[in-house]
Design an enzyme around this catalytic site. Structure first.
Site, PDB file in Angstrom:
ATOM      1  N   VAL A 133      13.070   4.375  68.497  1.00 27.00           N
ATOM      2  CA  VAL A 133      12.435   3.164  69.050  1.00 27.00           C
ATOM      3  C   VAL A 133      13.542   2.285  69.632  1.00 27.00           C
ATOM      4  CG1 VAL A 133      10.525   3.310  67.395  1.00 27.00           C
ATOM      5  CG2 VAL A 133      12.515   1.895  66.836  1.00 27.00           C
TER       6      VAL A 133
ATOM      7  N   HIS B  29      22.568  11.210  66.584  1.00 24.63           N
ATOM      8  CA  HIS B  29      22.681  10.597  67.912  1.00 24.63           C
ATOM      9  C   HIS B  29      22.723  11.671  68.997  1.00 24.63           C
ATOM     10  CE1 HIS B  29      25.079   7.897  70.861  1.00 24.63           C
ATOM     11  NE2 HIS B  29      23.794   7.751  71.037  1.00 24.63           N
TER      12      HIS B  29
ATOM     13  N   ASN C 281      30.818   6.746  72.347  1.00 24.48           N
ATOM     14  CA  ASN C 281      30.777   5.460  73.054  1.00 24.48           C
ATOM     15  C   ASN C 281      32.050   4.658  72.820  1.00 24.48           C
ATOM     16  OD1 ASN C 281      28.359   5.793  74.337  1.00 24.48           O
ATOM     17  ND2 ASN C 281      27.152   4.903  72.680  1.00 24.48           N
TER      18      ASN C 281
ATOM     19  N   GLU D  88      16.494  -0.333  70.613  1.00 24.91           N
ATOM     20  CA  GLU D  88      17.724  -0.618  69.854  1.00 24.91           C
ATOM     21  C   GLU D  88      17.705  -2.044  69.279  1.00 24.91           C
ATOM     22  OE1 GLU D  88      19.730   1.678  69.192  1.00 24.91           O
ATOM     23  OE2 GLU D  88      21.801   1.033  69.136  1.00 24.91           O
TER      24      GLU D  88
ATOM     25  N   LYS E 146      13.970  -1.335  63.768  1.00 23.28           N
ATOM     26  CA  LYS E 146      14.296  -0.032  63.171  1.00 23.28           C
ATOM     27  C   LYS E 146      14.212  -0.120  61.639  1.00 23.28           C
ATOM     28  CE  LYS E 146      17.198   1.776  66.928  1.00 23.28           C
ATOM     29  NZ  LYS E 146      16.629   3.024  67.394  1.00 23.28           N
TER      30      LYS E 146
ATOM     31  N   GLU F 252      25.908  13.606  67.598  1.00 28.82           N
ATOM     32  CA  GLU F 252      26.768  12.986  66.582  1.00 28.82           C
ATOM     33  C   GLU F 252      25.939  12.859  65.298  1.00 28.82           C
ATOM     34  OE1 GLU F 252      29.864  10.045  68.837  1.00 28.82           O
ATOM     35  OE2 GLU F 252      27.804   9.350  68.788  1.00 28.82           O
TER      36      GLU F 252
ATOM     37  N   ASP G  87       3.875   6.996  68.967  1.00 26.56           N
ATOM     38  CA  ASP G  87       4.218   5.747  69.654  1.00 26.56           C
ATOM     39  C   ASP G  87       3.132   4.732  69.335  1.00 26.56           C
ATOM     40  OD1 ASP G  87       5.164   3.783  71.705  1.00 26.56           O
ATOM     41  OD2 ASP G  87       6.441   5.446  72.293  1.00 26.56           O
TER      42      ASP G  87
ATOM     43  N   SER H 188      22.182   4.120  69.091  1.00 27.92           N
ATOM     44  CA  SER H 188      23.453   4.293  69.800  1.00 27.92           C
ATOM     45  C   SER H 188      24.548   3.455  69.173  1.00 27.92           C
ATOM     46  CB  SER H 188      23.329   3.841  71.251  1.00 27.92           C
ATOM     47  OG  SER H 188      22.268   4.455  71.873  1.00 27.92           O
TER      48      SER H 188
ATOM     49  N   MET I 217      14.233   8.888  75.085  1.00 27.72           N
ATOM     50  CA  MET I 217      14.920   9.770  74.123  1.00 27.72           C
ATOM     51  C   MET I 217      13.961  10.501  73.205  1.00 27.72           C
ATOM     52  SD  MET I 217      18.047   9.880  74.772  1.00 27.72           S
ATOM     53  CE  MET I 217      18.663  10.804  73.394  1.00 27.72           C
TER      54      MET I 217
HETATM   55  N1  LIG Z   1      18.368   6.110  76.744  1.00 26.30           N
HETATM   56  C1  LIG Z   1      19.533   6.642  76.399  1.00 26.30           C
HETATM   57  O1  LIG Z   1      20.329   7.095  77.244  1.00 26.30           O
HETATM   58  C2  LIG Z   1      19.889   6.766  74.946  1.00 26.30           C
HETATM   59  C3  LIG Z   1      20.849   7.711  74.558  1.00 26.30           C
HETATM   60  C4  LIG Z   1      21.129   7.867  73.197  1.00 26.30           C
HETATM   61  C5  LIG Z   1      20.479   7.077  72.264  1.00 26.30           C
HETATM   62  N2  LIG Z   1      19.562   6.135  72.679  1.00 26.30           N
HETATM   63  C6  LIG Z   1      18.887   5.367  71.635  1.00 26.30           C
HETATM   64  O2  LIG Z   1      17.576   5.893  71.467  1.00 26.30           O
HETATM   65  C7  LIG Z   1      16.674   4.863  71.075  1.00 26.30           C
HETATM   66  C8  LIG Z   1      15.499   4.830  72.025  1.00 26.30           C
HETATM   67  O3  LIG Z   1      15.975   4.611  73.334  1.00 26.30           O
HETATM   68  P1  LIG Z   1      15.074   4.954  74.611  1.00 26.30           P
HETATM   69  O4  LIG Z   1      15.970   4.840  75.781  1.00 26.30           O
HETATM   70  O5  LIG Z   1      14.301   6.199  74.367  1.00 26.30           O
HETATM   71  O6  LIG Z   1      14.038   3.721  74.589  1.00 26.30           O
HETATM   72  P2  LIG Z   1      12.627   3.616  75.325  1.00 26.30           P
HETATM   73  O7  LIG Z   1      12.392   2.161  75.517  1.00 26.30           O
HETATM   74  O8  LIG Z   1      12.573   4.537  76.496  1.00 26.30           O
HETATM   75  O9  LIG Z   1      11.592   4.187  74.246  1.00 26.30           O
HETATM   76  C9  LIG Z   1      11.306   3.534  73.033  1.00 26.30           C
HETATM   77  C10 LIG Z   1       9.872   3.874  72.659  1.00 26.30           C
HETATM   78  O10 LIG Z   1       9.639   3.375  71.329  1.00 26.30           O
HETATM   79  C11 LIG Z   1       8.302   2.911  71.302  1.00 26.30           C
HETATM   80  N3  LIG Z   1       8.084   2.030  70.143  1.00 26.30           N
HETATM   81  C12 LIG Z   1       8.383   0.730  69.988  1.00 26.30           C
HETATM   82  N4  LIG Z   1       7.983   0.304  68.774  1.00 26.30           N
HETATM   83  C13 LIG Z   1       7.417   1.369  68.154  1.00 26.30           C
HETATM   84  C14 LIG Z   1       6.791   1.562  66.885  1.00 26.30           C
HETATM   85  N5  LIG Z   1       6.675   0.555  66.021  1.00 26.30           N
HETATM   86  N6  LIG Z   1       6.302   2.787  66.578  1.00 26.30           N
HETATM   87  C15 LIG Z   1       6.403   3.807  67.470  1.00 26.30           C
HETATM   88  N7  LIG Z   1       6.983   3.680  68.682  1.00 26.30           N
HETATM   89  C16 LIG Z   1       7.474   2.478  69.021  1.00 26.30           C
HETATM   90  C17 LIG Z   1       8.128   2.219  72.645  1.00 26.30           C
HETATM   91  O11 LIG Z   1       6.752   2.025  72.947  1.00 26.30           O
HETATM   92  C18 LIG Z   1       8.830   3.203  73.570  1.00 26.30           C
HETATM   93  O12 LIG Z   1       7.936   4.183  74.062  1.00 26.30           O
HETATM   94  C19 LIG Z   1      17.499   3.579  71.043  1.00 26.30           C
HETATM   95  O13 LIG Z   1      17.953   3.358  69.733  1.00 26.30           O
HETATM   96  C20 LIG Z   1      18.680   3.899  71.961  1.00 26.30           C
HETATM   97  O14 LIG Z   1      19.819   3.138  71.637  1.00 26.30           O
HETATM   98  C21 LIG Z   1      19.234   5.985  73.978  1.00 26.30           C
END
Ligand SMILES: NC(=O)c1ccc[n+]([C@@H]2O[C@H](COP(=O)([O-])OP(=O)(O)OC[C@H]3O[C@@H](n4cnc5c(N)ncnc54)[C@H](O)[C@@H]3O)[C@@H](O)[C@H]2O)c1
Length: 406
Positions: free
Chosen positions: A90, A140, A190, A92, A97, A152, A33, A119, A14
């Protein structure tokens, strides 16, 4: 508030997409990251999104390089001292967070807005971890963010109207469709989606029809894909987490169908795992004795005389959307915008509340009452629906329902 410089924390699926969307609108964005390898992966994702535009003749290579130059990959907060908006993306996990928001609260100017792409976690709980809860908000995006228009915008208990307005305007400047969703578990999309996916799963485990037949029926109804294709694409593990949040918040009407648990135990998480409701990769289209066994066991135990109809799985969405109206989570117009832009609900039907108005609210009520008698209280009609019917607001035919047709 003008937003001149932004940052995204987390360069995963994301975060990288969100940084791409921001850079596309011409605004500089830091992408952070935990290490350089992950930052590079995020930058690579962004380049690929732009490269596809170049390949389709929608952008020149020169423009691609200019857009990419707006994204700066970083592994520290050193350059966060003058940002106007940060979006965290980052994993969930509430404690992670909250810690990130605490760090951002120390490092960024006090005027900066801190947004979360969560989410399902509480925006109020995230805001509470900072000394500026009035500046903390949910933003969101949906995956893939470079395609999905809906955002959202979720104010928490202490988020100011100014912050909500600033983030809404910023989302519009990204050429997105922001809708305001007053905080509730699952937010809007959702919360409405899961009862639909879950009811489809009940139909399959009770033996009403198979996943493929239900998918075909819902495509014929007008969805771009059926519920089982959607769940396999979203990922079973991700959906299960959301369902658990909803179950915890709203109780038994969100009780997941047993088949979800069985497939989860078998690690059939969907496309990414090579198997979900369908098989993928080398096994695509082949016989699936593992799924057959699960279905055989569940159908043997099921005492329900089952039936499938599009309305059996759509009306739980309608009912949940009406509960959202009751709780002032959002407006009826935003519900319909959200389901069309976020869930692919057929645009020709105008959205689920327009669909209910067209069916007739008395018909919706009677059908929910019939389904509640047959399948249980998850179909229990919402009080607002009964009030509307009682008042003679029956939808299009009386010129008054969830919308006004005069
Ligand atoms: N994947 C989806 O379809 C989707 C859709 C909407 C919302 N979300 C939300 O988006 C957020 C991220 O989801 P995602 O699928 O991208 O996850 P992901 O695992 O693909 O990416 C998360 C990234 O955060 C990094 N990270 C972890 N700790 C960190 C820190 N302290 N500082 C900087 N970076 C850090 C990780 O190394 C990773 O690269 C979550 O809250 C998820 O619920 C996801």
């Amino acid at each position: 508030m003008y937003i001149y410089k932004t940052a995204v924390v987390g360069a995963g699926a994301m975060g990288a997409e969100i940084a791409q969307v921001i850079s596309f609108s011409g605004v500089p964005v830091l992408l952070k990251d935990v290490d350089q390898a992950r930052v590079n992966q995020g930058l690579d994702t962004i380049r690929k999104v732009y490269q596809r535009r170049v390949d389709r003749g929608k952008m020149t290579q020169d423009e691609l390089e200019k857009k990419l130059a707006l994204v700066t990959g970083v592994t520290t907060y050193d350059s966060f001292k003058d940002v106007d908006l940060v979006i965290e993306a980052v994993p969930e996990k509430l404690s992670l967070k909250q810690q990130i928001l605490k760090d951002l609260d120390q490092i960024t100017p006090s005027s900066a807005v801190l947004a979360s792409n969560t989410s399902s976690l509480s925006i109020s709980a995230l805001g509470g971890a900072t000394a500026r809860p009035h500046k903390v908000i949910g933003m969101h995006f949906f995956y893939p963010a470079h395609i999905m228009k809906l955002v959202e915008v979720i104010p928490g208990l202490e988020t100011s109207e100014e912050t909500t307005g600033d983030v809404t305007a910023f989302a519009e400047s990204l050429r997105k469709l922001p809708i305001r969703v007053n905080e509730c578990p699952g937010f809007l999309v959702n919360r409405i989606l899961m009862p639909y996916l879950n009811e489809a799963a009940f139909c399959v485990q009770e033996g009403a029809l198979g996943p493929r037949q239900i998918d075909e029926a819902m495509v014929a109804f007008g969805f771009p894909m059926g519920p089982f294709t959607l769940v396999d694409n979203l990922g079973f593990d991700v959906c299960r987490e959301v369902v658990n949040v909803l179950l915890d918040a709203y109780g038994s009407r969100m009780r997941p169908a047993e088949i979800w648990e069985r497939l989860h135990d078998l690690k059939r998480y969907g496309v990414k795992a090579g198997a979900g409701f369908y098989l993928y990769g080398d096994r695509a289209g082949k016989d699936d004795p593992e799924l057959d066994k699960v279905l055989h066991a569940l159908r043997g135990a099921s005492k329900t005389d089952s039936e499938f109809s599009a309305n059996r799985i759509v009306l739980p969405m309608v009912n949940e959307a009406i509960r959202c109206l009751e709780e002032h989570v959002c407006t009826a117009a935003d519900v319909d915008l959200a389901v069309v832009a976020g869930l692919g609900f057929p645009q020709s039907k105008g959205g689920i509340l327009h669909y209910a108005d067209e069916l007739g609210l008395q018909v919706v009520l009677e059908e929910l009452e019939r389904l509640a008698k047959r399948y249980g209280e998850r179909f229990w009609p919402s009080p607002l629906l009964k009030r509307k019917v009682g008042a003679g607001h029956l939808g299009e035919k009386t010129k008054k329902g969830f919308f006004d047709y005069t």
